[in-house]
Every structure is written in structure tokens, then in C-alpha cells.
Write a protein that holds these residues in place. Sequence first.
Motif, PDB file in Angstrom:
ATOM      1  N   SER A   1      -6.655  -0.275  -4.711  1.00 13.96           N
ATOM      2  CA  SER A   1      -5.250  -0.572  -4.441  1.00 13.96           C
ATOM      3  C   SER A   1      -4.359   0.174  -5.415  1.00 13.96           C
TER       4      SER A   1
ATOM      5  N   GLU B   1       1.287   6.894   1.531  1.00 14.90           N
ATOM      6  CA  GLU B   1       0.295   5.854   1.315  1.00 14.90           C
ATOM      7  C   GLU B   1      -1.043   6.504   0.966  1.00 14.90           C
TER       8      GLU B   1
ATOM      9  N   THR C   1       0.809  -1.219   0.000  1.00 12.03           N
ATOM     10  CA  THR C   1       0.000   0.000   0.000  1.00 12.03           C
ATOM     11  C   THR C   1       0.837   1.261   0.000  1.00 12.03           C
TER      12      THR C   1
END
Length: 345
Positions: free
Chosen positions: A202, A184, A29
Motif C-alpha cells: 500500500s 495509482e 490507493t
Amino acid sequence: MKYLYLFILSVLFTSCQNEELFEQIEENTSLSSKGELSKLISRLNQNPTAFDDFIDNSNSLSLEFPFEITINSEKTFSISQFIDYQLLIEEISALTDYSVNIGFPVEVSLPNYESVILKNKSELDAIIASVEGSTEIKCLTYNFPIQINIFDTENSVSTRRTIQNEAQFYNLIKNLRQNNGFYEIIYPISVFVDGESESLTSNIDLKTAIQDLDKDCFNPSLLTNKSSRISRFVAFITSGEFIITTYTNDEGENEISDYEAFRFAFAPNNRITVENPSTVGSFSGDWDIEIDDEQLIFDLDFEGSDLLDELDEDWIVQGFANPNKIILRDTDSSEENTILIFEKI
């Protein structure tokens, strides 16, 4: 002894914190600000600066409305809204060669959304040389706001940021890149691809969505469509005769003396006529032009001459109509030594 014990505990605690943080930023991630996906994200979020590169000859900046330009020192265009580019493109597309003079002072904007007023061409050249060029990607936009976690590896902490627009996202990654920072994206996020809403869960989804965009989304210049580039090239080569002024082989040796007597004519039906006045000899061949991987490829295929057969190649067009030359490089030459230059007579 007590202080030594506390010191050891402190070191162990800090070490655990660092280990946990690095475990976080090594997960799928997290993203390096210098990584491949971050470069694509930056191109998605940058201020558009490449669409008008046929005017300012740079993807480092774009000209802000209103501004004036003059084509070939003859015809002046006033650009005050996006639709005004169309008349300019129609004018340029009909020319085999053109020069652009920008009216100063002019306001320009940079990839990081900064605006600068330039007083003359010297200032324009200086800022083009100093600003790293960047080519935006179109067709995919974020549905802001989105949440970002920023990792501080030096202090072993992470902070949450809310990103409200492209400018904030672009400059965040740019600033992190200076220290090879990590961040992230908090998924899921919503994006628009050609106006259609999609949900991404994602980094893999995001990378796939970018890579699956149409090729035109990676070519933001208003003048780099295939038909325009090919038609300008064809108009140039079919409007006169050419001689070869430079031919170096793959070892960098100049072999122009073997070819300087030939005269080449490229017909619109893709045939080539070659005359050698010194020997009263004539030969023929075929030519073709295409775009491959955004490069203009000029294919030459001659008949009846071992000497001309040496020129049978798929050549990369490095330049043409500037003002009377076609500059070609062999697509198979890894050393980039094989150069062929035709000049109109």
C-alpha cells in the motif's frame, strides 16, 4: 425531442463516468502528483545530482565523468571514476576554506536524466539558476518493472503504464505534476532497502518505508557527514582570535558598538577567553558545537559579564571560513533579525 433525450442521457452518462473516476482517484490507493508522497517518490527516482554539491555548489546537476577541478587554484584533480572522489574529500576535509574551479567544457546531468555539455562558467551558472533543485533519497530502490494507472480527469479515462526504470518513473510524475494529475501504483511491489528485499502492499507501506530510512539516506552529499562538518568548524574557530563585526538584536537594531572592543579566543577544550584591551578586563565562557536537524549549532555560554550574557544562545551557523567570518543566527528568532558575525583578526 429524441435528440434532447439523447443529449440528457449523454450528460448523465458522462457525469456518472466523472463521478466514478473521482471516486477512484480519491481512494487511498491513488496519489496526487503534487502530494507529499509523490515528492518523496520523485526524490527516490531522480537522477542523483546532490552527492557532488561540494564541487558544483548545486543539487540541480551533477558532473559526469571524466572531469577536472582545481582546489584553491593550486592542486588539480582528475575525476574519472567514483573512487577518485575519496582523495578529493581527504584534501578538502583538511582545509578550513577552499575554492573549486571546474575545468570546461564539462558534461552535466540533470534530475530528469537529461545531459548537457557546458562550455564555461556562465553556462553553468545559467543552468543552475534555471533548473529546479532536487535532493535524492538513497537506500531504497524499486524492483522494476512496476505497473501504474494514470487517471485522465478531463477525458474520464485511465490508462495502464509499465514502468521499467527510475528515469521513466521520475519523468512520469514530473509530467503529471504540470496538470495536477493523479496516478495509482499497482501493489504489491518489491523494493530493496539497504540491499534487503521487502514487499509493500500500500501507499502507507511505501511512505513508512521511506520515513524509516536512516538519516544518512536523506543526505546524499559525499561531504556532509557530521564529523567532517564539525571538524572543519572546530579547526577554523580554534586557529586564531576573533572580533565581533555585526550584532543585531531581534528588532533589527545594530548593537555592535557595545562589543567592538572585545577579543575572543576559542580553545580546543571548549573554553572561551575574552579580552577587552580598552578596559584591561577579561572574561571567560564555554562553547560547544553539534548538528541538529542537519543544522550546525554553535552554543555560547559566557560568565561574569551582563553584556556578554546577551550572546548566550544556541546559534545556527549560516556560514564560516568564507574566508574569515562566522555568520550566526539565533535559533529562537522567528524574524531572523538576530545576527551575530565574528571575524578572524
